[in-house]
Scaffold this active site. Structure first.
Site, PDB file in Angstrom:
ATOM      1  N   ALA A 129       0.835  -1.200   0.000  1.00 20.29           N
ATOM      2  CA  ALA A 129       0.000   0.000   0.000  1.00 20.29           C
ATOM      3  C   ALA A 129       0.871   1.253   0.000  1.00 20.29           C
ATOM      4  O   ALA A 129       2.057   1.206   0.333  1.00 20.29           O
ATOM      5  CB  ALA A 129      -0.915  -0.009   1.219  1.00 20.29           C
TER       6      ALA A 129
ATOM      7  N   GLY B   8      -0.512  -5.845  -0.649  1.00 16.60           N
ATOM      8  CA  GLY B   8      -1.333  -5.680  -1.842  1.00 16.60           C
ATOM      9  C   GLY B   8      -0.599  -6.022  -3.114  1.00 16.60           C
ATOM     10  O   GLY B   8      -1.218  -6.367  -4.127  1.00 16.60           O
TER      11      GLY B   8
ATOM     12  N   GLU C 293       0.693  -7.497   6.487  1.00 16.60           N
ATOM     13  CA  GLU C 293      -0.309  -6.596   7.064  1.00 16.60           C
ATOM     14  C   GLU C 293      -0.470  -6.764   8.566  1.00 16.60           C
ATOM     15  O   GLU C 293      -0.785  -5.811   9.290  1.00 16.60           O
ATOM     16  CB  GLU C 293      -1.672  -6.816   6.383  1.00 16.60           C
ATOM     17  CG  GLU C 293      -1.770  -6.274   4.976  1.00 16.60           C
ATOM     18  CD  GLU C 293      -1.276  -7.244   3.921  1.00 16.60           C
ATOM     19  OE1 GLU C 293      -1.488  -6.985   2.723  1.00 16.60           O
ATOM     20  OE2 GLU C 293      -0.667  -8.276   4.281  1.00 16.60           O
TER      21      GLU C 293
END
Length: 697
Positions: free
Chosen positions: A63, A102, A125
């Site tokens: 991200a 991502g 994450e």
């Protein structure tokens, strides 16, 4: 068409290229650009296969941290990934560098994946208190099976390309150095062989094979120990389990629900703060980016004990030769033997190879004379806390070391300026406070003296990065940042036990907050003699240091884990602290000697007195400019003292509790107990009056 994502065709291969320095993060412009480029590729009748590649040093690395905390603009990443997966033309992802978060989820939306052998993939994450929210928990286990997906997602650790191939995450590994070229070769093969699209969501063999297994209950049981107190790892397990119990689209909905639960968790805010704070601490206030940095190609270490040996290992691990000087050959041989044993143990666990053991040992040499330091670029003194000895050492170094060599002390408490006064080059003297075990702990508290030059400050911060430490620049005072606050907590912990609490009660309150160990277990780990020497040094300097029952432990040679007995006792081969009736009696005798009548003490009082005294001291540290920012204190405590990262550090935690709540308690304890430690910080009072927080200073 987005400027950061372009489409062109090479032969019958449509190439989608992301070029968004520095790490091709998934910003709004990248996400919208990917959709637009994909649509262009679908409409290009000459393109039989599509290839996704990235410019620069890496594939999509996750991200865009510049968008953290801002409302998400459409298209969101789950929709982007779904667009790629729904493509009627085969899409290949060519991975180099890292495909993280991502980035890996985007690659999993492609139909095939080829990676350079140097590439790594992962879903980190969880380290931000989140879970993969664009299908990572639903697609990855379809390729790897439940166990490996759980391990990767709940740890956030990366997997190398060859392991990724074995796990089925990628379809091919290329030994070359050009991802675009490797991708084009792979894509051409797909086109020539007429291979169909192969959507990960449709891969069900591992899902069917592991339905109804007890892998999830077993994994949760293991997490209870490894991830105690954490929120998101358990939500990650729930999400992966949904991949095995629900149809794909329902699993995606469940992943989104769990992702939003993590987003709303206070732990996410703490971990995100810690993430940004770790990057911010490298920027030293008042130090220009253009400040010259000295080249450190060789290092000297004084002392072959636990600390000195660990420091030398840091440099050898980074390929920098280190020379250790000891007074006696026996001590030197023992220290070098322990270093080898540590490396051998790492090799047995598969962390390094036997060849690396020998390579690193070859970089560490021993000597009995300071003459060995004549040509080194940096010397780090790592002897015990005695000012007279340290000044004697620095006077010797001043006479031996070449001009421009940095002279550093690993002192944990002592005055850097006084140490520097023993030399004719105070501008080259600095504190480099490593934490024990030095070859493991990530924090390096770099201490600037009054005369330390900007060049030396910049160099020791650069050295921290080179040896994979988190360097924090702090000012000079007794205990600097970490130990100054720790001493206040330790004094309150001692007072609480004197007044009626037990060491194990105090420790449990701290571990319940999220620390890996409490105050007294930590004293046993560090060595009771360390604190004893510090107290003796302060007494010798004329300070009024109260008597302590821990002094009696040191005098009885109960020095902690290294003697199998300290505040707690220990069994052979175990670090588990066991309450000891002998210590209970010693404490009872001490209370009687001091005329103290023990009382019942609540856990809440222990929490407030141990933690709020730290916050008050942290505010004073900020007032005095010893720390430039509250986040510097947070990182010192997260990486040096085990403060739970999911609470963001002590100063961030204080903001979450409410500074008015903390000030009220501090004022109450000042009235009830007195003492300088409970005198409210002027900064704390000011922030409360103005309705501000430490984070907004």
């Amino acid at each position: 068409m987005s400027e950061v994502v372009t489409y062109n065709r090479e032969g019958n291969i449509g190439v989608i290229t992301v070029d968004y320095p520095p790490v091709n993060a998934l910003s709004h412009s990248v996400r919208s650009g990917l959709v637009a480029a994909l649509e262009q590729g679908q409409l290009d009748s000459e393109a039989k296969v599509l290839l996704l590649v990235c410019e620069g040093r890496t594939f999509i690395a996750g991200a865009d941290i510049r968008e953290f905390g801002k409302p998400m603009q459409e298209p969101g990443l789950p929709a982007v990934v779904r667009h790629f997966e729904d493509s009627e033309k085969p899409v290949i992802a060519a991975i180099h560098g890292t495909a993280l978060g991502g980035g890996l989820e985007t690659a999993l939306g492609c139909h095939y994946r080829v990676a350079l052998s140097s590439a790594k993939v992962g879903l980190p994450e969880v380290k931000l208190g989140l879970l993969p929210g664009a299908g990572g928990t639903q697609r990855l286990p379809r390729l790897t099976g439940a166990q490996k997906a759980l391990e990767m997602i709940t740890s956030g650790e990366f997997v190398g390309a060859k392991d990724a191939l074995a796990l089925g995450i990628v379809d091919a590994v290329d030994e070359g150095g050009d991802a675009r070229a490797a991708g084009l070769v792979f894509a051409q093969k797909i086109a020539d062989e007429g291979k169909p699209v192969r959507r990960v969501r449709d891969v069900t063999d591992k899902i069917e094979a592991e339905k109804g297994s007890d892998v999830f209950s077993q994994f949760r049981a293991g997490l209870e120990k490894k991830a105690r107190g954490l929120f998101s790892p358990f939500k990650c397990v729930d999400a992966v389990e949904a991949a095995f119990n629900l149809p794909f689209d329902e699993g995606m909905k469940r992943e989104r629900e769990l992702f939003m639960e993590c987003m709303e968790s206070p732990q996410r805010a703490g971990l995100v703060h810690a993430f940004f704070a770790e990057r911010e601490v490298s920027k030293v206030k008042g130090l220009s980016k253009d400040t010259p940095v000295r080249d450190v190609k060789s290092v000297g270490v004084i002392g072959a004990g636990t600390m000195g040996g660990g420091i030398a290992m840091n440099f050898a691990n980074a390929g920098i030769p280190a020379t250790i000087v000891e007074v006696k050959q026996e001590a030197l041989d023992k220290g070098l033997g322990i270093i080898r044993k540590n490396y051998e143990n790492s090799a047995k666990k598969g962390r390094i190879t036997q060849q690396q053991v020998e390579e690193r040992m070859a970089l560490i040499n021993g000597s009995l004379t300071y003459d060995a330091f004549r040509d080194v670029d940096l010397v780090i003194e790592a002897v015990f806390e005695n000012m007279a000895i340290k000044k004697e050492i620095f006077a010797k170094l001043d006479g031996v070391c070449k001009p421009g060599a940095i002279l550093a002390s690993n002192t944990s408490t002592l005055d850097i300026d006084e140490i520097a006064s023993a030399t004719k080059r105070p501008e080259d003297v600095v504190g480099m406070h490593f934490f024990s075990p030095a070859n493991v702990m990530k924090l390096l508290e770099n201490v600037r003296g009054t005369h330390t030059s900007d060049e030396v400050k910049a160099t020791v911060m650069a050295v921290a990065k080179k040896i994979r430490k988190v360097g924090v620049m702090v000012g000079n005072c007794h205990g600097f940042v970490g130990n100054r606050m720790l001493h206040k907590r330790g004094a309150e912990a001692m007072s609480l036990v004197n007044e009626g609490a037990t060491p194990q009660q105090v420790d449990k309150v701290l571990t319940d907050l999220g620390y890996p160990m409490g105050q007294f277990a930590m004293s046993d780990l560090a060595g009771i003699d360390v604190g004893y020497r510090i107290r003796e040094e302060r007494r010798n300097a004329g300070e009024d240091v109260a008597p302590s029952w821990m002094d009696k432990l040191a005098e009885q040679n109960r020095l902690g884990q290294k003697t199998m007995a300290g505040v707690y006792k220990y069994e052979e081969g175990s670090r588990k602290p066991i309450p000891d009736p002998e210590v209970d009696q010693l404490i009872a005798d001490f209370r009687e000697e001091q005329g103290i009548t023990p009382r019942e003490i609540t856990d809440q009082e222990i929490l407030e007195r141990c933690m709020y005294v730290m916050i008050n001291e942290g505010a004073k540290i900020l007032e005095e400019g010893i720390a430039d920012r509250a986040l510097d204190i947070d990182i010192v405590w997260i990486y040096g003292y085990g403060f739970p990262a999911y609470r963001g550090g002590p100063m961030f935690w204080a903001d979450q509790i409410g500074l008015d709540t903390i000030l009220n308690a501090v004022e109450k304890y000042h009235d009830d107990i007195g003492g300088e430690q409970w005198k409210p910080s002027a900064l704390l009072k000011k922030l409360v009056a103005e309705g501000k927080t430490f984070g907004k200073l």
